[in-house]
Design an enzyme around this catalytic site. Structure first.
Site, mmCIF file in Angstrom:
data_model
loop_
_atom_site.group_PDB
_atom_site.id
_atom_site.type_symbol
_atom_site.label_atom_id
_atom_site.label_comp_id
_atom_site.label_asym_id
_atom_site.label_seq_id
_atom_site.Cartn_x
_atom_site.Cartn_y
_atom_site.Cartn_z
ATOM 1 N N LYS A 214 0.812 -1.217 0.000
ATOM 2 C CA LYS A 214 0.000 0.000 0.000
ATOM 3 C C LYS A 214 0.843 1.262 0.000
ATOM 4 C CE LYS A 214 -4.388 -1.818 1.510
ATOM 5 N NZ LYS A 214 -5.494 -1.776 2.496
ATOM 6 N N ARG A 248 -3.666 -10.016 5.075
ATOM 7 C CA ARG A 248 -4.131 -10.104 3.686
ATOM 8 C C ARG A 248 -2.994 -9.626 2.792
ATOM 9 N NH1 ARG A 248 -6.835 -6.719 0.007
ATOM 10 N NH2 ARG A 248 -8.408 -7.782 -1.281
#
Length: 268
Positions: A214, A248
């Site tokens: 991210k 995740r």
């Protein structure tokens, strides 16, 4: 779907592999949009040691273009129908739409992962409850507000989510909370959310963390998406130390190795 441990067995963090069957996801958009490529990737991640696979047919990257139910189902259903019977790994559907969740659960998925924490489609909680599947409820915000206490905001958001889930008949043991790293937060708030994960776990539910590749990691390291693996592993190892229940990730094999080291140290 929760993995059981025998008496005295060490608990461990479960690894959820990300499979985006979209043309526009921020990290791997387009790589697995074709059904054959997606099926091959699902089997690869299962072989690498993924405990769960999370399949999504609508990107949630910043500035994403929403897709309709028919388009989302056309992307995800062929993949789930192909791998659900024999993959040996539970499947999750990453969707905010009740109609998508209902169709995919009927095809074999055992978890619904909603980036709006059951607070956008009022039917989604009922679909999950009737199917008896697990639910990941993620914290999200329409706008970034740097002035707020982000953990307090999460608590209030999750209070609403928990009430919705219980009213629909979703058992507490089937609900997983996700702090929503990268969604409606500043870089500082994202880091605070990771650091204060124990406060979210103190609400009494399992917690999932999704930081893979991210922008927060990219901004800290000044690296593009394709060069964020080490930063991702570092942040997830920190979370494993805080006993996060699920991570995740895009890179399953590398996190399986990292988890083995964490587990060895826990047991030493």
């Amino acid at each position: 779907m929760t993995k059981a441990h025998g008496a005295g067995a060490a608990r461990r963090t479960l690894i959820m592999g990300i499979l985006n069957v979209t043309p526009d996801s921020f990290s791997d958009g387009g790589r697995f949009a074709a059904v054959d490529a997606a099926i091959a990737q699902a089997r690869r991640m299962a072989a690498e040691g993924a405990d769960i696979l999370d399949i999504g047919g609508e990107s949630t990257r910043p500035g994403y273009e929403p897709v309709d139910t028919a388009t989302e189902l056309a992307r995800v259903l062929p993949v789930i129908e192909a791998v659900a019977p024999d993959l040996g790994v539970p499947l999750s559907i990453d969707t905010r739409k009740a109609d998508v969740a209902a169709a995919v659960v009927a095809a074999g998925a055992r978890m619904v992962n909603d980036v709006w924490g059951l607070q956008r489609d009022e039917r989604l909680a009922r679909v999950a409850a009737e199917a008896g599947v697990d639910v990941v409820a993620m914290h999200n915000r329409d706008e970034i507000d740097a002035a707020i206490d982000i953990v307090d905001d999460m608590r209030r958001f999750f209070d609403r989510t928990i009430a919705i889930a219980r009213a629909a008949g979703i058992g507490d043991d089937r609900l997983v909370l996700d702090p929503g790293i990268g969604f409606g937060k500043t870089l500082a708030q994202n880091l605070v959310a990771v650091r204060r994960l124990p406060e979210i776990r103190a609400l009494g539910f399992r917690v999932l963390l999704g930081v893979s590749r991210k922008s927060s990691i990219g901004r800290i390291l000044d690296r593009p998406v394709g060069e964020r693996l080490i930063g991702t592993v570092a942040m997830n190892v920190w979370a494993m130390r805080d006993n996060v229940d699920i991570i995740r990730v895009h890179d399953v094999a590398e996190h399986v190795d990292a988890m083995k080291i964490v587990d060895a140290l826990r047991e030493a």
